[in-house]
Design a protein around this motif. Structure first.
Motif, PDB file in Angstrom:
ATOM      1  N   TYR A 150       0.832  -1.196   0.000  1.00  0.00           N
ATOM      2  CA  TYR A 150       0.000   0.000   0.000  1.00  0.00           C
ATOM      3  C   TYR A 150       0.867   1.245   0.000  1.00  0.00           C
ATOM      4  CZ  TYR A 150      -3.611   3.338   1.360  1.00  0.00           C
ATOM      5  OH  TYR A 150      -4.470   4.407   1.397  1.00  0.00           O
TER       6      TYR A 150
ATOM      7  N   ASN B  24       0.945   3.961  -3.028  1.00  0.00           N
ATOM      8  CA  ASN B  24       0.239   5.217  -2.810  1.00  0.00           C
ATOM      9  C   ASN B  24       1.079   6.308  -2.165  1.00  0.00           C
ATOM     10  OD1 ASN B  24      -2.269   4.107  -3.775  1.00  0.00           O
ATOM     11  ND2 ASN B  24      -2.244   2.894  -1.924  1.00  0.00           N
TER      12      ASN B  24
ATOM     13  N   ILE C 192       1.806   6.941   0.716  1.00  0.00           N
ATOM     14  CA  ILE C 192       1.478   7.303   2.098  1.00  0.00           C
ATOM     15  C   ILE C 192       1.221   6.020   2.879  1.00  0.00           C
ATOM     16  CG2 ILE C 192       0.528   9.629   1.826  1.00  0.00           C
ATOM     17  CD1 ILE C 192      -2.232   8.303   1.514  1.00  0.00           C
TER      18      ILE C 192
ATOM     19  N   LYS D 204      -5.823   2.559  12.203  1.00  0.00           N
ATOM     20  CA  LYS D 204      -7.224   2.125  12.090  1.00  0.00           C
ATOM     21  C   LYS D 204      -7.461   1.393  10.782  1.00  0.00           C
ATOM     22  CE  LYS D 204     -11.744   4.228  11.646  1.00  0.00           C
ATOM     23  NZ  LYS D 204     -12.419   5.475  11.390  1.00  0.00           N
ATOM     24  N   ALA D 205      -6.901   1.924   9.691  1.00  0.00           N
ATOM     25  CA  ALA D 205      -7.102   1.287   8.389  1.00  0.00           C
ATOM     26  C   ALA D 205      -6.455  -0.092   8.362  1.00  0.00           C
ATOM     27  CB  ALA D 205      -6.522   2.173   7.280  1.00  0.00           C
ATOM     28  N   ALA D 206      -5.249  -0.191   8.947  1.00  0.00           N
ATOM     29  CA  ALA D 206      -4.567  -1.480   8.969  1.00  0.00           C
ATOM     30  C   ALA D 206      -5.358  -2.484   9.799  1.00  0.00           C
ATOM     31  CB  ALA D 206      -3.152  -1.324   9.542  1.00  0.00           C
TER      32      ALA D 206
ATOM     33  N   ASN E 256      -8.600  -2.531  10.368  1.00  0.00           N
ATOM     34  CA  ASN E 256      -9.810  -2.941   9.652  1.00  0.00           C
ATOM     35  C   ASN E 256      -9.487  -3.839   8.468  1.00  0.00           C
ATOM     36  OD1 ASN E 256     -12.491  -1.756  10.632  1.00  0.00           O
ATOM     37  ND2 ASN E 256     -11.053  -0.090  10.920  1.00  0.00           N
ATOM     38  N   PHE E 257      -8.352  -3.582   7.808  1.00  0.00           N
ATOM     39  CA  PHE E 257      -7.938  -4.454   6.719  1.00  0.00           C
ATOM     40  C   PHE E 257      -7.709  -5.871   7.237  1.00  0.00           C
ATOM     41  CE2 PHE E 257      -5.951  -6.091   3.058  1.00  0.00           C
ATOM     42  CZ  PHE E 257      -4.781  -6.720   3.440  1.00  0.00           C
TER      43      PHE E 257
ATOM     44  N   GLY F 205     -10.879  -7.596   8.053  1.00  0.00           N
ATOM     45  CA  GLY F 205     -11.568  -8.005   6.832  1.00  0.00           C
ATOM     46  C   GLY F 205     -11.009  -9.307   6.276  1.00  0.00           C
TER      47      GLY F 205
ATOM     48  N   TYR G 249     -13.242   0.395  -0.877  1.00  0.00           N
ATOM     49  CA  TYR G 249     -12.113   0.860  -0.074  1.00  0.00           C
ATOM     50  C   TYR G 249     -12.565   1.128   1.351  1.00  0.00           C
ATOM     51  CZ  TYR G 249      -8.041   3.592   1.332  1.00  0.00           C
ATOM     52  OH  TYR G 249      -6.925   4.047   1.972  1.00  0.00           O
TER      53      TYR G 249
ATOM     54  N   SER H 249     -13.068  -1.969   3.328  1.00  0.00           N
ATOM     55  CA  SER H 249     -11.850  -2.615   3.807  1.00  0.00           C
ATOM     56  C   SER H 249     -11.173  -1.838   4.912  1.00  0.00           C
ATOM     57  CB  SER H 249     -10.837  -2.754   2.671  1.00  0.00           C
ATOM     58  OG  SER H 249     -11.110  -3.867   1.907  1.00  0.00           O
ATOM     59  N   TYR H 250     -11.087  -0.517   4.737  1.00  0.00           N
ATOM     60  CA  TYR H 250     -10.242   0.275   5.616  1.00  0.00           C
ATOM     61  C   TYR H 250     -11.012   1.182   6.570  1.00  0.00           C
ATOM     62  CZ  TYR H 250      -6.611  -1.119   2.324  1.00  0.00           C
ATOM     63  OH  TYR H 250      -5.762  -1.839   1.543  1.00  0.00           O
ATOM     64  N   GLN H 251     -12.345   1.243   6.434  1.00  0.00           N
ATOM     65  CA  GLN H 251     -13.157   2.107   7.305  1.00  0.00           C
ATOM     66  C   GLN H 251     -12.689   3.548   7.289  1.00  0.00           C
ATOM     67  OE1 GLN H 251     -16.011   1.157   8.827  1.00  0.00           O
ATOM     68  NE2 GLN H 251     -15.677  -0.743   7.712  1.00  0.00           N
ATOM     69  N   GLU H 252     -12.196   3.975   6.116  1.00  0.00           N
ATOM     70  CA  GLU H 252     -11.762   5.354   5.956  1.00  0.00           C
ATOM     71  C   GLU H 252     -12.142   5.789   4.554  1.00  0.00           C
ATOM     72  OE1 GLU H 252      -7.723   5.769   8.659  1.00  0.00           O
ATOM     73  OE2 GLU H 252      -7.555   5.542   6.498  1.00  0.00           O
TER      74      GLU H 252
ATOM     75  N   PRO I 283      -8.574   7.909  -0.514  1.00  0.00           N
ATOM     76  CA  PRO I 283      -7.863   9.088  -0.987  1.00  0.00           C
ATOM     77  C   PRO I 283      -8.203   9.362  -2.447  1.00  0.00           C
ATOM     78  CG  PRO I 283      -6.393   7.690   0.252  1.00  0.00           C
ATOM     79  CD  PRO I 283      -7.664   6.916   0.075  1.00  0.00           C
TER      80      PRO I 283
ATOM     81  N   GLN J 290      -6.115   7.925  -5.302  1.00  0.00           N
ATOM     82  CA  GLN J 290      -6.232   6.472  -5.457  1.00  0.00           C
ATOM     83  C   GLN J 290      -7.490   6.101  -6.224  1.00  0.00           C
ATOM     84  OE1 GLN J 290      -5.551   3.994  -1.978  1.00  0.00           O
ATOM     85  NE2 GLN J 290      -4.194   5.552  -1.159  1.00  0.00           N
TER      86      GLN J 290
ATOM     87  N   LYS K  53      -7.472  13.919   3.668  1.00  0.00           N
ATOM     88  CA  LYS K  53      -6.628  14.481   4.721  1.00  0.00           C
ATOM     89  C   LYS K  53      -5.160  14.498   4.332  1.00  0.00           C
ATOM     90  CE  LYS K  53      -6.459  10.163   7.429  1.00  0.00           C
ATOM     91  NZ  LYS K  53      -5.266   9.599   6.819  1.00  0.00           N
ATOM     92  N   ASN K  54      -4.793  13.798   3.247  1.00  0.00           N
ATOM     93  CA  ASN K  54      -3.385  13.766   2.871  1.00  0.00           C
ATOM     94  C   ASN K  54      -2.966  14.997   2.097  1.00  0.00           C
ATOM     95  OD1 ASN K  54      -3.151  10.983   3.801  1.00  0.00           O
ATOM     96  ND2 ASN K  54      -4.450  10.528   2.061  1.00  0.00           N
TER      97      ASN K  54
END
Lengths: 198, 249
Positions: A67, A71, A73, A78-80, A82-83, A86, B97, B100-103, B106, B109, B141-142
């Protein structure tokens, strides 16, 4: 009899894991590092089936790295989390990963955070977490002595108290423990607690 | 010449060109134009409506502007039916997205992911490319507010100001002259309306020939996507002097 636990302090998060690798009555080694450094600012303490643990944690680590390469960044903690949840959830009804994870991370915008992820894809964001038989002792100890915004010294002292309880009260207690910490300067090994040399 | 290389989308011509992709861009060059401008506190999208009829039910649907997610919107130029497919694809990708990531995804992307889809149609499968260009406007936010332009080839770029559709080259050079870094959202609206009025074929601008949408942060810090109402748009057109005021009775 594996044990992993963790807690959040002021500007940091701590993960402690035992370091025994056991097969039935045989101890393969007692310096197994079960806390994987996921990226510069994330720690993942994992317990469970040894093969699944290695497979799943490495899979997550490589996907987190991918990732970041794609990307430019890093993922937030939190994202990790939830990934990971999943992936565990998708595999659950076919061939589940028997791995329990305590994920600790530090994000610039939100500070330190800790996530409890168990093998049936439960996800909780928490201040203190523990897995294994040792969790009975660690959680009770943390419930009594934990308070928000602890300093590193206070948190290490509490971790030591938990380790002491596990050592003295668990019938087949693990001998050695590893402590890792993550804060604004990154994720790194903090110290070991040894009763035997390997 | 080189007609024999036209019918298959997925082969190069001897000169190294992909004719089907170029023909798709031709199709877009005849469609209603759209302009996007990045300001320091928001992104402005303006589109020219080609389908203008009193019978059209304008209250509920938009012709040029679409919301992809809570924090991303787009303007389209080209074949509308192709655009609908891609907009749906973009919406699914954004939700996948977040699942998967709860966000929120971007912005870059999402654009990249959609462009990867478009690129597939230029390389394999034997299907023609999509005849749509997009202007994506969003906030994350980035990188804060962003504006991206993508075309049928699957290329995309980040822009401060961009134009697609009919007369886009004229619009683009006008934007290049008049755009200043750090313009406010209000100035960006003014610039967009001015440029569009100059490049549009019609004699006078009225609110039913245009669509205006903005992506900005509300006072509570949440991203908002708002399509301008026809009344507000009429007032803006009069204010910036790009339309005739209604004749006195």
């Amino acid at each position: 009899m594996e044990c992993v636990f963790g807690m959040v302090g002021k500007g940091f998060a701590l993960v402690v894991a035992d370091s025994s690798a056991v097969n039935s009555i045989l101890v393969h080694k007692s310096n197994e590092d079960k806390i994987m450094v996921l990226d510069s600012h994330k720690l993942m303490g994992a317990s469970g089936e040894a093969g699944d643990r290695a497979q799943f944690t490495e899979y997550v680590q490589k996907n987190v790295a991918l990732y970041q390469y794609r990307n430019g960044i890093p993922l937030t903690t939190k994202a990790a989390a939830n990934f990971m949840r999943g992936e565990l959830a998708t595999a659950l009804r076919k061939n589940p990963y028997m791995v329990n994870i305590v994920l600790a991370g530090y994000d610039k915008e939100t500070g330190p955070s800790l996530y409890f992820i168990d093998y049936i894809a439960t996800l909780h964001k928490v201040d203190k977490a523990a897995f294994g038989y040792g969790s009975y002792f660690a959680l009770s100890m943390m419930d009594r002595h934990y308070h928000p915004d602890m300093t590193v010294d206070e948190a290490i002292k509490l971790a030591d108290q938990c380790i002491e309880e596990i050592r003295s009260r668990l019938v087949v207690a693990p001998q050695n423990f590893i402590i890792k910490i993550v804060d604004k300067d990154g994720a790194r090994e903090h110290s070991w607690r040894r009763t035997t040399k390997d | 010449m080189s007609r024999r290389y036209d019918s298959r989308t997925t082969i190069f011509s001897p000169e190294g060109r992909l004719y089907q992709v170029e023909y798709a861009m031709e199709a877009i060059g005849n469609a209603g134009s759209a302009i996007g401008i990045l300001s320091k506190d928001g992104v402005v999208l303006v589109g020219e409506k080609k389908v203008t009829s009193k019978l059209l039910q304008t209250s509920t649907s938009t012709e040029k502007m679409y919301k992809i997610d809570d924090h991303i919107a787009c303007a389209v130029a080209g074949i509308m039916s192709d655009a609908n497919i891609l907009i749906n694809t973009a919406r699914v990708q954004a939700q996948r997205y977040t699942f998967s990531y709860q966000e929120p995804m971007p912005v870059e992307q999402l654009v990249q992911s959609l462009c990867d889809t478009k690129q597939g149609y230029t390389q394999f499968g034997g299907l023609r490319p999509f005849g749509v260009s997009f202007l994506f406007a969003g906030w994350d936010k980035n990188y804060g507010f962003q504006l991206y332009m993508s075309d049928p080839s699957g290329n995309y770029g980040g822009w401060k100001a961009a134009a697609i559709g009919a007369n886009n080259q004229a619009a683009q050079s006008m934007l290049k002259q008049d755009y200043k870094d750090n313009i406010s959202r209000e100035e960006a609206v003014q610039l967009a309306l001015k440029v569009l009025s100059k490049t549009m074929d019609s004699t006078s601008l009225t609110c039913d020939k245009l669509e205006l949408a903005e992506v900005f942060l509300s006072s509570s810090g949440k991203v908002k996507y708002e399509v301008c109402t026809p009344d507000a748009l009429s007032k803006l057109l009069v204010k910036y002097g790009v339309t005739q005021p209604p004749a006195e009775a």
